[in-house]
Design an enzyme around this catalytic site. Structure first.
Site, PDB file in Angstrom:
ATOM      1  N   GLU A  24      -4.955  -5.095  10.470  1.00 54.24           N
ATOM      2  CA  GLU A  24      -3.945  -4.066  10.679  1.00 54.24           C
ATOM      3  C   GLU A  24      -4.213  -3.335  11.988  1.00 54.24           C
ATOM      4  OE1 GLU A  24      -2.048  -2.758   6.694  1.00 54.24           O
ATOM      5  OE2 GLU A  24      -3.833  -1.566   6.994  1.00 54.24           O
TER       6      GLU A  24
ATOM      7  N   ASN B 125       0.859  -1.177   0.000  1.00 55.69           N
ATOM      8  CA  ASN B 125       0.000   0.000   0.000  1.00 55.69           C
ATOM      9  C   ASN B 125       0.899   1.231   0.000  1.00 55.69           C
ATOM     10  OD1 ASN B 125      -1.789   2.048   0.465  1.00 55.69           O
ATOM     11  ND2 ASN B 125      -2.452   1.325   2.488  1.00 55.69           N
TER      12      ASN B 125
ATOM     13  N   LYS C 195       0.088   4.221  -0.238  1.00 58.95           N
ATOM     14  CA  LYS C 195      -0.572   5.395   0.360  1.00 58.95           C
ATOM     15  C   LYS C 195      -0.353   6.630  -0.527  1.00 58.95           C
ATOM     16  CE  LYS C 195      -0.223   3.110   4.784  1.00 58.95           C
ATOM     17  NZ  LYS C 195      -0.080   3.181   6.238  1.00 58.95           N
TER      18      LYS C 195
ATOM     19  N   SER D 129       3.765  -2.079  10.284  1.00 60.27           N
ATOM     20  CA  SER D 129       5.214  -2.143  10.484  1.00 60.27           C
ATOM     21  C   SER D 129       5.794  -3.514  10.151  1.00 60.27           C
ATOM     22  CB  SER D 129       5.585  -1.717  11.907  1.00 60.27           C
ATOM     23  OG  SER D 129       5.192  -0.376  12.134  1.00 60.27           O
TER      24      SER D 129
ATOM     25  N   HIS E  29      -9.367   0.713   4.915  1.00 60.22           N
ATOM     26  CA  HIS E  29      -8.109   0.971   5.618  1.00 60.22           C
ATOM     27  C   HIS E  29      -8.378   1.896   6.811  1.00 60.22           C
ATOM     28  CE1 HIS E  29      -4.056   2.282   6.519  1.00 60.22           C
ATOM     29  NE2 HIS E  29      -3.639   1.220   5.867  1.00 60.22           N
TER      30      HIS E  29
HETATM   31  P1  13P Z   1       3.249   0.407   7.632  1.00 64.80           P
HETATM   32  O1  13P Z   1       3.773  -0.885   7.042  1.00 64.80           O
HETATM   33  O2  13P Z   1       3.959   1.616   7.115  1.00 64.80           O
HETATM   34  O3  13P Z   1       3.159   0.328   9.116  1.00 64.80           O
HETATM   35  O4  13P Z   1       1.743   0.555   7.088  1.00 64.80           O
HETATM   36  C1  13P Z   1       0.890  -0.524   7.176  1.00 64.80           C
HETATM   37  C2  13P Z   1      -0.339  -0.206   6.409  1.00 64.80           C
HETATM   38  O5  13P Z   1      -1.121   0.624   6.816  1.00 64.80           O
HETATM   39  C3  13P Z   1      -0.574  -0.916   5.147  1.00 64.80           C
HETATM   40  O6  13P Z   1      -1.858  -0.700   4.677  1.00 64.80           O
END
Ligand code: 13P
Length: 253
Positions: free
Chosen positions: A170, A9, A11, A216, A98
């Protein structure tokens, strides 16, 4: 056998040129190094979906995903993209629910149920996200809280439609914080959610559902997380922005 999936992802990151370069790098590495039974997915900002999808051509186990969709097919919803539009552009996956969408855009379980419906009606595979805040984690009911998210957004689905859904757990306290759930914490939640799914859809359907871990997850800890019996892969944020790290994760089963 459940499908193993590693999804990145991205983002709201990368310029157009950077996105193209990252997608090309990931595609070359998936082709050369990632076992064929691992499905790898890149979820870039929507603006780059075309370019990222083009980079997946010829790599059977690599696909592009949207990060969100609107529940309506079309209309006066400025700034939004519908599941029908994604499907018309040849996209096959969409992240739904999400925690950042829930938190910053006030998406409710009911609205997410409508988005899941829209995705499925258009032949997209929803990567449905769930997870609890730190406050909820510190209380007694964190397992039930996450199970309730599934109940309210997925349990209206027919068994046939449910079989098309991928779930990503998550924990919000682990997203972008460097604080990963321990493998025990991930396994506890994943097993609980699978049990919850079994009550609604039966054990065989629950056993066939891929449940990914996100928060993470990185090149160092992926192997331990993916070794958990009920963890079927990962939804990766930060580490998906670096091709080598992302590929190390995809090779961590
Ligand atoms: P990180 O791996 O940066 O913690 O983000 C996880 C996430 O939100 C994936 O959708």
């Amino acid at each position: 056998m459940r499908k193993k999936i590693v999804a990145g992802n991205w983002k709201m990151n990368k310029t157009a040129a950077e996105a193209k370069a990252l997608a090309a790098e990931v595609a070359a590495l998936v082709k050369a190094e990632v076992p064929a039974d691992v499905q790898v997915i890149m979820a870039p900002p929507a603006l780059y979906l075309d370019a990222v999808q083009a980079a997946t051509a010829g790599v059977a186990n690599l696909a592009a995903s949207a990060q969100n969709c609107h529940e309506k097919a079309s209309g006066a919803y400025t700034g939004e993209i519908s599941a029908a539009m994604l499907a018309s552009a040849g996209i096959s996956y969409v992240i739904i629910g999400h925690s950042e969408r829930r938190q910053y855009f006030a998406e409710s379980n009911a609205q997410l149920a409508a988005k899941v419906d829209a995705a499925l009606a258009n032949g997209l595979t929803p990567l449905f996200c769930c997870g609890e805040s730190l406050e909820t984690r510190e209380g007694a009911d964190y397992l039930a809280f996450v199970a309730q998210q599934l109940t309210e957004s997925l349990f209206h689905l027919s068994a046939d439609d449910f079989a098309k859904v991928v779930i990503a757990y998550e924990p919000i306290w682990a997203i972008g914080t460097g604080l990963t759930a321990s493998s025990d914490q991930a396994q506890e939640m994943h097993a609980y959610l699978r049990g919850h799914l079994a009550k609604q859809y039966g054990q065989a359907a629950a056993d066939a559902c891929s449940i990914l871990y996100g928060g993470s997850c990185n090149a160092k800890n992926a192997q331990e997380l993916f070794a958990c019996a009920d963890v079927d892969g990962g939804l990766i944020g930060g580490a998906s922005l670096i091709a080598a790290d992302f590929i190390t994760i995809a090779k961590s089963f």
